[in-house]
Scaffold this motif. Structure first.
Motif, PDB file in Angstrom:
ATOM      1  N   GLN A  69      -0.775   0.174  13.060  1.00 46.38           N
ATOM      2  CA  GLN A  69      -1.654   0.669  11.997  1.00 46.38           C
ATOM      3  C   GLN A  69      -1.104   0.352  10.612  1.00 46.38           C
ATOM      4  O   GLN A  69      -1.841  -0.051   9.716  1.00 46.38           O
ATOM      5  CB  GLN A  69      -1.849   2.180  12.156  1.00 46.38           C
ATOM      6  N   LEU A  73      -2.710  -1.777   7.572  1.00 47.81           N
ATOM      7  CA  LEU A  73      -2.886  -1.174   6.249  1.00 47.81           C
ATOM      8  C   LEU A  73      -2.204  -1.999   5.159  1.00 47.81           C
ATOM      9  O   LEU A  73      -2.722  -2.132   4.048  1.00 47.81           O
ATOM     10  CB  LEU A  73      -2.333   0.255   6.239  1.00 47.81           C
ATOM     11  N   THR A  76      -4.236  -4.676   3.528  1.00 50.49           N
ATOM     12  CA  THR A  76      -5.335  -4.326   2.622  1.00 50.49           C
ATOM     13  C   THR A  76      -4.901  -4.500   1.164  1.00 50.49           C
ATOM     14  O   THR A  76      -5.730  -4.475   0.255  1.00 50.49           O
ATOM     15  CB  THR A  76      -5.811  -2.871   2.841  1.00 50.49           C
ATOM     16  N   ALA A  77      -3.601  -4.668   0.927  1.00 53.62           N
ATOM     17  CA  ALA A  77      -3.095  -4.918  -0.425  1.00 53.62           C
ATOM     18  C   ALA A  77      -3.260  -6.400  -0.745  1.00 53.62           C
ATOM     19  O   ALA A  77      -3.069  -7.252   0.121  1.00 53.62           O
ATOM     20  CB  ALA A  77      -1.628  -4.517  -0.538  1.00 53.62           C
ATOM     21  N   ARG A  98       6.643   4.167   4.161  1.00 54.13           N
ATOM     22  CA  ARG A  98       5.914   5.285   3.543  1.00 54.13           C
ATOM     23  C   ARG A  98       6.785   5.981   2.502  1.00 54.13           C
ATOM     24  O   ARG A  98       6.323   6.332   1.419  1.00 54.13           O
ATOM     25  CB  ARG A  98       5.478   6.292   4.612  1.00 54.13           C
ATOM     26  N   GLU A 126      -0.801  -0.338  -5.234  1.00 51.31           N
ATOM     27  CA  GLU A 126      -1.923  -0.533  -4.307  1.00 51.31           C
ATOM     28  C   GLU A 126      -1.797   0.292  -3.029  1.00 51.31           C
ATOM     29  O   GLU A 126      -2.792   0.728  -2.458  1.00 51.31           O
ATOM     30  CB  GLU A 126      -2.060  -2.012  -3.950  1.00 51.31           C
ATOM     31  N   LEU A 127      -0.559   0.477  -2.559  1.00 47.08           N
ATOM     32  CA  LEU A 127      -0.370   1.137  -1.257  1.00 47.08           C
ATOM     33  C   LEU A 127      -0.188   2.651  -1.346  1.00 47.08           C
ATOM     34  O   LEU A 127      -0.194   3.337  -0.334  1.00 47.08           O
ATOM     35  CB  LEU A 127       0.839   0.526  -0.545  1.00 47.08           C
ATOM     36  N   LYS A 128      -0.024   3.153  -2.567  1.00 46.19           N
ATOM     37  CA  LYS A 128       0.316   4.570  -2.740  1.00 46.19           C
ATOM     38  C   LYS A 128      -0.627   5.507  -1.997  1.00 46.19           C
ATOM     39  O   LYS A 128      -0.192   6.469  -1.366  1.00 46.19           O
ATOM     40  CB  LYS A 128       0.337   4.922  -4.226  1.00 46.19           C
ATOM     41  N   ASP A 129      -1.928   5.230  -2.066  1.00 45.09           N
ATOM     42  CA  ASP A 129      -2.896   6.128  -1.428  1.00 45.09           C
ATOM     43  C   ASP A 129      -3.351   5.639  -0.055  1.00 45.09           C
ATOM     44  O   ASP A 129      -4.275   6.197   0.526  1.00 45.09           O
ATOM     45  CB  ASP A 129      -4.122   6.304  -2.342  1.00 45.09           C
ATOM     46  N   ARG A 130      -2.713   4.597   0.452  1.00 41.04           N
ATOM     47  CA  ARG A 130      -3.163   4.025   1.730  1.00 41.04           C
ATOM     48  C   ARG A 130      -2.246   4.338   2.902  1.00 41.04           C
ATOM     49  O   ARG A 130      -2.721   4.568   4.013  1.00 41.04           O
ATOM     50  CB  ARG A 130      -3.314   2.506   1.586  1.00 41.04           C
ATOM     51  N   LEU A 131      -0.935   4.305   2.669  1.00 40.93           N
ATOM     52  CA  LEU A 131      -0.001   4.518   3.784  1.00 40.93           C
ATOM     53  C   LEU A 131       0.159   5.980   4.168  1.00 40.93           C
ATOM     54  O   LEU A 131       0.496   6.300   5.303  1.00 40.93           O
ATOM     55  CB  LEU A 131       1.381   3.938   3.438  1.00 40.93           C
TER      56      LEU A 131
END
Length: 202
Positions: A69, A73, A76-77, A98, A126-131
């Protein structure tokens, strides 16, 4: 979508495992951590992600679903393809990524070959709210590489991550004392130590 493959391991290469599924050999791209847990002839279950390109279908395999996963994810960046996402997971566990993103740890991301300071800053945003937040789980230890086979596995992993053969040779030499002191060399742990050595040398 192929969610997982299960079957005996037919072959192992520096970056690939071949798993026999219903008489068909499925080539699966794996991180050194995952490869070090596999043995030829033994049953394996790999969680997979299929990456479709115009000229290829590539299956990426992971020891657990959380790693799969996170692999998806990461892509997506912007600027992160499957190879870079796999390199990130070769250096860091999902929870370590994370933690790095949650704490804004640029240094952790620049430890990955192919990610510079600017790239790390962009990824953190970009990843702060995704992982999501760290799960606090500890991945089971990887299986030992056994004998001096760890040298070949580690060297191949470093070359696969983009380092020159000479740099890989030097890194393997640098971590040899650690491997011998362990008495039970694990490729995943040695890869992280080797990458730290290479980053200090740059």
């Amino acid at each position: 979508m192929i969610a997982f493959v299960t079957g005996p391991v037919a072959a192992l290469a520096p970056t690939t495992a071949v798993v026999e599924v219903g008489g068909v050999g499925m080539a699966v791209q794996c991180t050194p951590n995952t490869l070090s847990t596999l043995r030829i002839g033994q049953e394996a279950r790999l969680h997979t992600s299929l990456v479709v390109r115009e000229d290829s279908l590539t299956l990426y395999g992971f020891a657990d679903d959380d790693e799969r996963q996170v692999f998806e994810l990461l892509q997506t960046a912007s600027g992160v393809g499957p190879r870079l996402a796999q390199a990130m997971l070769a250096v860091h566990t999902p929870d370590a990524l994370r933690t790095a993103v949650a704490s804004g740890d640029e240094k952790a991301l620049t430890a990955v070959p192919g990610i510079g300071k600017k790239g790390a800053q962009k990824l953190l945003l970009e990843l702060k709210d995704r992982l999501g937040a760290p799960l606090g789980t500890v991945r089971p230890g990887t299986a030992p590489a056994g004998g001096s086979g760890w040298r070949d596995q580690l060297h191949a992993a470093l070359v696969g991550l983009g380092y020159a053969a000479r740099e890989a040779d030097e890194a393997v030499t640098a971590v040899t004392p650690q491997a011998e002191a362990d008495g039970d060399p694990q490729v995943g742990r040695l890869l992280k130590a080797a990458l730290q050595t290479l980053n200090r040398a740059r």
